[in-house]
Design a protein around this motif. Structure first.
Motif, PDB file in Angstrom:
ATOM      1  N   UNK A 137       0.381  57.606 -77.630  1.00 55.75           N
ATOM      2  CA  UNK A 137       0.907  58.867 -77.091  1.00 55.75           C
ATOM      3  C   UNK A 137       0.004  60.039 -77.459  1.00 55.75           C
ATOM      4  N   UNK A 138      -0.437  60.111 -78.705  1.00 56.48           N
ATOM      5  CA  UNK A 138      -1.296  61.216 -79.138  1.00 56.48           C
ATOM      6  C   UNK A 138      -2.656  61.163 -78.441  1.00 56.48           C
ATOM      7  N   UNK A 139      -3.244  59.971 -78.340  1.00 59.12           N
ATOM      8  CA  UNK A 139      -4.553  59.849 -77.694  1.00 59.12           C
ATOM      9  C   UNK A 139      -4.475  60.244 -76.220  1.00 59.12           C
ATOM     10  N   UNK A 140      -3.379  59.884 -75.569  1.00 59.21           N
ATOM     11  CA  UNK A 140      -3.221  60.267 -74.161  1.00 59.21           C
ATOM     12  C   UNK A 140      -3.033  61.761 -74.017  1.00 59.21           C
ATOM     13  N   UNK A 141      -2.222  62.356 -74.884  1.00 53.87           N
ATOM     14  CA  UNK A 141      -1.979  63.798 -74.785  1.00 53.87           C
ATOM     15  C   UNK A 141      -3.237  64.595 -75.087  1.00 53.87           C
ATOM     16  N   UNK A 142      -4.106  64.047 -75.939  1.00 51.37           N
ATOM     17  CA  UNK A 142      -5.371  64.709 -76.267  1.00 51.37           C
ATOM     18  C   UNK A 142      -6.487  64.342 -75.299  1.00 51.37           C
ATOM     19  N   UNK A 377       0.146  62.471 -86.630  1.00 54.26           N
ATOM     20  CA  UNK A 377      -0.339  63.306 -85.510  1.00 54.26           C
ATOM     21  C   UNK A 377      -1.462  64.250 -85.926  1.00 54.26           C
ATOM     22  N   UNK A 378      -1.361  64.820 -87.112  1.00 53.50           N
ATOM     23  CA  UNK A 378      -2.415  65.724 -87.594  1.00 53.50           C
ATOM     24  C   UNK A 378      -3.722  64.967 -87.802  1.00 53.50           C
ATOM     25  N   UNK A 379      -3.659  63.771 -88.363  1.00 55.91           N
ATOM     26  CA  UNK A 379      -4.869  62.970 -88.589  1.00 55.91           C
ATOM     27  C   UNK A 379      -5.522  62.579 -87.262  1.00 55.91           C
ATOM     28  N   UNK A 380      -4.705  62.225 -86.271  1.00 56.67           N
ATOM     29  CA  UNK A 380      -5.257  61.819 -84.971  1.00 56.67           C
ATOM     30  C   UNK A 380      -5.907  63.009 -84.271  1.00 56.67           C
ATOM     31  N   UNK A 381      -5.262  64.172 -84.318  1.00 55.47           N
ATOM     32  CA  UNK A 381      -5.800  65.350 -83.629  1.00 55.47           C
ATOM     33  C   UNK A 381      -7.130  65.790 -84.205  1.00 55.47           C
ATOM     34  N   UNK A 382      -7.298  65.659 -85.506  1.00 55.37           N
ATOM     35  CA  UNK A 382      -8.513  66.150 -86.169  1.00 55.37           C
ATOM     36  C   UNK A 382      -9.369  65.003 -86.699  1.00 55.37           C
ATOM     37  N   UNK A 383      -9.284  63.851 -86.015  1.00 55.85           N
ATOM     38  CA  UNK A 383     -10.043  62.696 -86.490  1.00 55.85           C
ATOM     39  C   UNK A 383     -11.545  62.949 -86.452  1.00 55.85           C
ATOM     40  N   UNK A 384     -12.020  63.698 -85.444  1.00 53.93           N
ATOM     41  CA  UNK A 384     -13.457  63.936 -85.335  1.00 53.93           C
ATOM     42  C   UNK A 384     -13.948  64.804 -86.490  1.00 53.93           C
ATOM     43  N   UNK A 385     -13.245  65.912 -86.740  1.00 54.94           N
ATOM     44  CA  UNK A 385     -13.662  66.813 -87.812  1.00 54.94           C
ATOM     45  C   UNK A 385     -13.609  66.129 -89.174  1.00 54.94           C
ATOM     46  N   UNK A 386     -12.554  65.334 -89.402  1.00 54.91           N
ATOM     47  CA  UNK A 386     -12.432  64.635 -90.686  1.00 54.91           C
ATOM     48  C   UNK A 386     -13.532  63.605 -90.838  1.00 54.91           C
TER      49      UNK A 386
END
Length: 585
Positions: A137-142, A377-386
């Protein structure tokens, strides 16, 4: 069934539903997931809270039905075609990840904490799983679902679903109620599970399509819904008859129906039942969490959540590296899959019901799983920066970035920065090319990048959510920037950074919600184009035209509606501090 229900059951159910309703409304205001609201409601009115719901047997019956519908929905989401398409990620990375993660957690629990073998296997297996529903769900929304690391994550999730299926078969054997040796019980349960899989697979392939075609001929929604309910409950009853978990039969039936043409209708019909019963299930899980114990051992829970996320991230990243993936891709995949899952909640709950897990272990394990789901959800949204930060910390090069940046012409100037190369972006690019206007496009979707480069367009891999990437696109020499963001908060952050760093070029922001207009303008955007509003005006004009109204009648109405929405009026850009309006060159 009626003789097993005492009169207070209905009042307790009412209390549980009222608490769930109030919690969902509150948590939605706080923008927290509904699952956490149900867990909170169960803990609040359960035996470890105010004690308003104490008859666990009756609530357990409804929660088990909720678990059945949860597993059925997860089965519908499970795709055999995707399994074959992502076979390398599924059977290569997925099996390696499961083996390593399970080994790490089982070793820590068995040798480090001296847990019993049954409890170790249930909890370690539960923590090794990641949330398919939440991640997808998060990957699709992003709009990241087609990225390479996202596809790797989906492949791992598919294998985990298969492993969880095995877990539903083995947990009853770990209860050890038959007096047999453990290996004999496991072998016996696996044999029964294999027979059941063959039966349900055969029924799903040859029997269910015929039944649904006959039901569809009746053209009755009631009969279709009733058929779906009967099939779900019948499959659950069949697995229970075999001495296995009811959830197993529901999951297998969902997998079978997920491949037929009636899938979407089935999914829509069971939604009301699923949502209510799943709420009861998660509330019953919350009733098992001893909040007094959590207060006493809160440090252990927090430590467990942090350790779970770190351990899974590192182990999955290591597995991806062993499969030949780059450091950046491996770390992003690990971060995306760092949480536990709803399947884990189901396995822990089943283990507690069968007395494989002690109450203290079950409560602590459930709290750790829930904590990881809150942070997911926070980890998935900022996976690139992390992942970028972790790679720099480890002294690893960020793969592919320099090669990608080399595609930007060093002398590019007086150009347009176009963030987003979907259908709208491609149309804008076409008009820019037709008018001889140079541009550079950014998109995080690999397939779109291939399409753009095949068409001869200058498209690079990336997102406008990264200010350093926008700078590499020579923003100081750009004529205009057309940006598309995943969320309002992200848009505010990037636009504010652009203005604070002194860039004065006009910024056009595409957004779906017209309510974002004021905040984006305040952040520094020059124009905000609400796509839904503009498209609705075009559709309305077309409808009136088809109904016979002339353009002279329709156009004034459209213009009047546009006048009510200043965000789509063609007004001049706000003045800068130097008095200029950044006009087109």
């Amino acid at each position: 069934m009626a003789e097993h229900l005492y009169p207070g059951f209905f009042s307790e159910l009412l209390v549980l539903l009222l608490a769930s309703l109030a919690s969902v409304l509150l948590f939605q205001r706080l923008r927290l997931p509904d699952i956490l609201a149900y867990l909170f409601a169960g803990g609040l009115v359960g035996p470890f809270g105010f004690g308003m719901v104490t008859n666990g047997a009756n609530i357990h019956f409804l929660s088990e039905l909720g678990l059945v519908f949860l597993m059925f929905e997860l089965g519908l989401e499970f795709s055999l075609r995707q399994l074959l398409h992502l076979s390398r990620a599924v059977f290569g990375l997925g099996s390696l990840q499961m083996l390593l993660t399970l080994s790490v957690f089982a070793s820590a629990l068995f040798f480090g904490l001296d847990w019993p073998l049954g409890a170790t296997l249930v909890v370690a297996g539960s923590l090794a799983l990641s949330s398919t529903a939440l991640v997808v769900r998060e990957l699709r929304s992003l709009k990241l679902i087609n990225r390479h690391h996202a596809q790797l994550a989906v492949g791992v999730l598919i294998f985990q679903d298969l492993a969880a299926l095995l877990g539903l078969i083995l947990v009853p054997a770990l209860a050890g109620n038959s007096g047999r040796a453990l290996h004999e019980q496991l072998l016996h349960v696996v044999e029964k599970g294999g027979i059941l899989v063959v039966i349900l697979t055969g029924a799903g392939k040859w029997l269910l399509p015929t039944i649904f075609h006959e039901v569809a001929r009746s053209r009755s929604d009631e009969i279709f819904v009733l058929t779906v309910l009967v099939i779900i409950l019948l499959s659950a009853w069949l697995t229970q008859t075999f001495g296995l978990s009811m959830a197993l039969g529901a999951f297998l039936t969902g997998v079978m129906l997920g491949e037929c043409e009636f899938r979407h209708q089935v999914e829509a019909d069971i939604r009301p039942f699923k949502d209510i019963l799943m709420g009861v299930f998660f509330a019953s899980v919350g009733m098992q969490i001893d909040f007094g114990l959590l207060v006493q051992e809160g440090r252990i829970v927090l430590f467990g959540i942090v350790l779970l996320i770190l351990a899974k991230s590192v182990v999955i990243a290591l597995a991806a590296r062993l499969m030949g993936e780059s450091a950046t891709t491996a770390s992003k995949t690990g971060i995306i899959l760092a949480q536990a899952s709803e399947f884990g909640l189901a396995l822990i709950t089943l283990g507690a019901q069968l007395h494989v897990l002690a109450q203290r272990i079950a409560s602590l394990s459930l709290a750790i799983v829930v904590g990881s789901l809150i942070l997911a959800p926070w980890l998935i949204r900022y996976n690139f920066e992390i992942s970028q930060w972790l790679c720099r910390l480890a002294g690893q090069k960020v793969s592919g970035r320099d090669r990608e940046m080399s595609r930007i012409p060093p002398n590019l100037s007086d150009h347009i920065i176009l963030a987003g190369y979907g259908r709208v972006g491609q149309m804008i690019a076409k008009f820019l090319k037709n008018n001889g206007i140079p541009f550079i496009a950014l998109d995080p979707d690999g397939n779109r990048i291939k399409e753009g480069r095949a068409a001869g367009d200058p498209v690079i891999y990336g997102s406008c959510a990264r200010i350093d990437l926008l700078r590499r696109c020579h923003m100081e020499r750009a004529r205009l920037a057309i940006l598309t963001f995943k969320s309002l908060s992200e848009a505010r952050r990037i636009i504010t950074q652009i203005r604070r760093q002194g860039y004065t070029l006009p910024i056009v922001v595409r957004t779906q919600n017209e309510a974002d207009y004021a905040e984006l303008i305040a952040a520094g955007a020059d124009y905000v184009i609400p796509e839904m509003l503009e498209s609705s005006l075009v559709i309305a004009a077309k409808v009136l035209s088809l109904l016979g109204y002339s353009k002279t009648v329709v156009q004034p109405q459209i213009d009047a509606e546009r006048a009510l929405h200043p965000q789509i009026k063609e007004t001049a850009a706000p003045e800068r501090e130097d008095g200029s309006r950044s006009p087109p060159r």
